[in-house]
Scaffold this motif. Structure first.
Motif, short mmCIF file in Angstrom:
data_model
loop_
_atom_site.label_atom_id
_atom_site.label_comp_id
_atom_site.label_asym_id
_atom_site.label_seq_id
_atom_site.Cartn_x
_atom_site.Cartn_y
_atom_site.Cartn_z
N GLY A 175 65.54 -7.78 19.00
CA GLY A 175 64.88 -6.63 18.55
C GLY A 175 64.04 -6.52 17.42
O GLY A 175 63.18 -5.81 17.18
N ARG A 191 71.20 -8.00 21.38
CA ARG A 191 70.15 -6.99 21.31
C ARG A 191 69.47 -7.01 19.94
O ARG A 191 68.25 -6.87 19.83
CB ARG A 191 70.75 -5.61 21.58
CG ARG A 191 69.76 -4.47 21.45
CD ARG A 191 70.40 -3.14 21.81
NE ARG A 191 71.60 -2.82 21.07
CZ ARG A 191 71.62 -2.28 19.85
NH1 ARG A 191 70.51 -2.02 19.22
NH2 ARG A 191 72.77 -1.99 19.27
N ALA A 246 76.62 -5.92 19.90
CA ALA A 246 75.20 -5.61 19.70
C ALA A 246 74.36 -6.83 19.30
O ALA A 246 73.14 -6.77 19.31
CB ALA A 246 75.06 -4.54 18.61
#
Length: 192
Positions: A192, A188, A185
């Motif tokens: 983000g 991302r 993750a």
């Protein structure tokens, strides 16, 4: 909070004679194992680096040559640490530095070292986009954690342990619910 921990996690920190993995040595190691049920076990060991501790390190850590002269060797201390950790994941702030010293000592003394590890410094850089610095004392203040004696392994390791739940709260808000989901993750999270 649901961290979905199936196994214990070992938080740890080192104090060293300097920053060069090849020529410097460990003088103190502290580790804290947290079990899924919340139980904890901890240990701090001073280590005889078999070399003089530089004056700047004495000033920084308060650890003197006299304090380590009868302490265990690097080999014995790293062996004890890795036996304590077993196969559990290791967590440290700036983990590449700490695990680098552990890997070097393990390699020098033919001690197996295969533990996975999580770096809370890298994790903070990905999820705390509003911070310019990600030092341990900066994050302690950011998360409103108890003040600690920075540059002492036991306090640093405990602070990392207390910091992980608020970091995980941010991860959960972004759909990351287990330790295994963190690395995939990361790109991302930074975006983000």
């Amino acid at each position: 909070m649901k961290l979905n921990l199936k196994n214990p996690v070992v938080f740890f920190d080192l104090e060293t004679t300097g920053v060069n993995i090849t020529s410097d040595r460990i003088v103190e190691i502290s580790y804290l194992k947290v079990y899924p049920n919340g139980d904890e076990m901890s240990r701090t060991m001073r280590i005889n680096p078999e070399m003089p501790i530089p004056e700047n390190i004495v000033k920084l850590t308060g650890i003197t040559d006299d304090m380590v002269k009868d302490a265990p060797s690097v080999r014995d201390a790293v062996t004890a640490f890795l036996e304590f950790a077993g196969d559990d994941i290791l967590v440290a702030h700036n983990a590449n530095f700490d695990t680098g010293f552990i890997k070097k000592a393990a390699e020098d003394h033919s001690i197996p070292f295969k533990n996975p590890y999580l770096d809370t410094l890298a994790l903070s850089r990905h999820i705390n986009n509003d911070l310019k610095k990600h030092k341990l004392d900066t994050l302690q203040e950011y998360y409103g954690l108890e003040a600690f004696n920075h540059h002492r392994a036991s306090d640093d390791a405990a602070t990392v342990a207390y910091m992980l739940p608020p970091l995980f709260q941010k991860l959960e808000a972004q759909g990351v619910h287990t330790l295994q989901q963190i690395n995939p993750a990361m790109p991302r999270l930074r975006a983000g």
